[in-house]
Design a protein around this motif. Structure first.
Motif, short mmCIF file in Angstrom:
data_model
loop_
_atom_site.label_atom_id
_atom_site.label_comp_id
_atom_site.label_asym_id
_atom_site.label_seq_id
_atom_site.Cartn_x
_atom_site.Cartn_y
_atom_site.Cartn_z
N GLU A 1 -27.01 -12.00 15.04
CA GLU A 1 -25.67 -11.45 15.10
C GLU A 1 -25.37 -10.70 13.81
N GLU A 2 -24.81 -9.54 13.93
CA GLU A 2 -24.49 -8.69 12.78
C GLU A 2 -23.17 -9.14 12.15
N PRO A 3 -23.13 -9.23 10.81
CA PRO A 3 -21.88 -9.67 10.18
C PRO A 3 -20.77 -8.65 10.41
N ALA A 4 -19.57 -9.16 10.47
CA ALA A 4 -18.40 -8.30 10.69
C ALA A 4 -18.13 -7.46 9.44
N ALA A 5 -17.66 -6.26 9.68
CA ALA A 5 -17.30 -5.38 8.56
C ALA A 5 -16.11 -5.96 7.82
N PRO A 6 -16.07 -5.79 6.52
CA PRO A 6 -14.92 -6.32 5.77
C PRO A 6 -13.63 -5.64 6.22
N ALA A 7 -12.59 -6.42 6.23
CA ALA A 7 -11.29 -5.89 6.64
C ALA A 7 -10.75 -4.94 5.58
N GLU A 8 -10.02 -3.96 6.02
CA GLU A 8 -9.38 -3.04 5.11
C GLU A 8 -8.35 -3.81 4.28
N PRO A 9 -8.27 -3.53 2.99
CA PRO A 9 -7.26 -4.24 2.20
C PRO A 9 -5.87 -3.85 2.67
N SER A 10 -5.03 -4.83 2.75
CA SER A 10 -3.65 -4.54 3.16
C SER A 10 -2.72 -4.91 2.02
N TYR A 11 -1.72 -4.13 1.86
CA TYR A 11 -0.72 -4.41 0.85
C TYR A 11 0.61 -3.90 1.35
N THR A 12 1.63 -4.44 0.80
CA THR A 12 2.96 -3.95 1.14
C THR A 12 3.59 -3.42 -0.13
N CYS A 13 4.31 -2.39 0.01
CA CYS A 13 4.96 -1.76 -1.12
C CYS A 13 6.46 -1.81 -0.87
N MET A 14 7.20 -2.17 -1.89
CA MET A 14 8.66 -2.18 -1.74
C MET A 14 9.14 -0.75 -1.47
N SER A 15 10.15 -0.64 -0.69
CA SER A 15 10.70 0.69 -0.42
C SER A 15 11.47 1.18 -1.64
N ARG A 16 11.66 2.47 -1.70
CA ARG A 16 12.42 3.08 -2.79
C ARG A 16 13.81 2.47 -2.88
N ASP A 17 14.46 2.27 -1.73
CA ASP A 17 15.81 1.71 -1.72
C ASP A 17 15.82 0.29 -2.27
N ALA A 18 14.80 -0.50 -1.93
CA ALA A 18 14.73 -1.88 -2.43
C ALA A 18 14.49 -1.90 -3.93
N ILE A 19 13.66 -1.00 -4.42
CA ILE A 19 13.40 -0.94 -5.87
C ILE A 19 14.66 -0.54 -6.62
N LEU A 20 15.34 0.48 -6.13
CA LEU A 20 16.52 0.97 -6.83
C LEU A 20 17.71 0.04 -6.69
N ALA A 21 17.68 -0.87 -5.71
CA ALA A 21 18.76 -1.83 -5.53
C ALA A 21 18.52 -3.11 -6.33
N SER A 22 17.32 -3.28 -6.87
CA SER A 22 17.01 -4.52 -7.60
C SER A 22 17.71 -4.52 -8.95
N PRO A 23 17.81 -5.70 -9.58
CA PRO A 23 18.50 -5.78 -10.89
C PRO A 23 17.84 -4.89 -11.94
N ASN A 24 18.64 -4.53 -12.92
CA ASN A 24 18.20 -3.74 -14.07
C ASN A 24 17.86 -2.30 -13.74
N THR A 25 18.31 -1.79 -12.60
CA THR A 25 18.09 -0.38 -12.31
C THR A 25 19.41 0.39 -12.34
N ILE A 26 20.51 -0.30 -12.48
CA ILE A 26 21.81 0.36 -12.53
C ILE A 26 22.39 0.17 -13.93
N GLU A 27 22.72 1.26 -14.57
CA GLU A 27 23.34 1.19 -15.88
C GLU A 27 24.53 2.13 -15.91
N PHE A 28 25.59 1.70 -16.50
CA PHE A 28 26.79 2.50 -16.64
C PHE A 28 27.31 3.02 -15.30
N GLY A 29 27.17 2.20 -14.25
CA GLY A 29 27.73 2.54 -12.96
C GLY A 29 26.85 3.40 -12.07
#
Length: 113
Positions: A1-29
């Motif tokens: 039996e032939e070994p299975a091909a390695p799975a593609e790496p999966s990752y999740t990336c925070m959305s732009r809105d989630a990054i900009l809504a996180s703490p320390n991204t808002i200064e002076f309003g």
């Protein structure tokens, strides 16, 4: 039996809105982004910008600590190169850089990059 091909790496990336809504991204309003970099590219681009900012901040902190240690007079024991001890190198920035041999400068730039 032939070994299975390695799975593609999966990752999740925070959305732009989630990054900009996180703490320390808002200064002076509002967000502080004078160059408009947060509007460039995809969510992965914003995540890369954020990662790069943290990495460069850490390098800057290490450089500042090194500057303080050398400025206080502490030196490594031994020789930097044959005939050039660490204690003989000046403690002032550009004078110290000029005292380092060419190959030493190349090694520092290679390993820092």
């Amino acid at each position: 039996e032939e070994p299975a091909a390695p799975a593609e790496p999966s990752y999740t990336c925070m959305s732009r809105d989630a990054i900009l809504a996180s703490p320390n991204t808002i200064e002076f309003g509002s967000k502080w982004d004078p160059l408009g970099l947060s509007d460039l590219g995809s969510d992965e681009t914003i995540a890369w910008f954020r990662h790069s900012e943290v990495k460069h901040g850490r390098v800057a902190m290490a450089a500042f600590l090194g500057w303080c240690v050398v400025g206080s007079g502490l030196r490594l024991p031994g020789d930097l190169s044959e005939g050039l001890s660490f204690s003989s190198i000046p403690s002032h920035g550009l004078d110290a850089w000029e005292a380092v041999p060419g190959w030493g400068k190349a090694q520092m730039l290679l390993f820092a990059g």
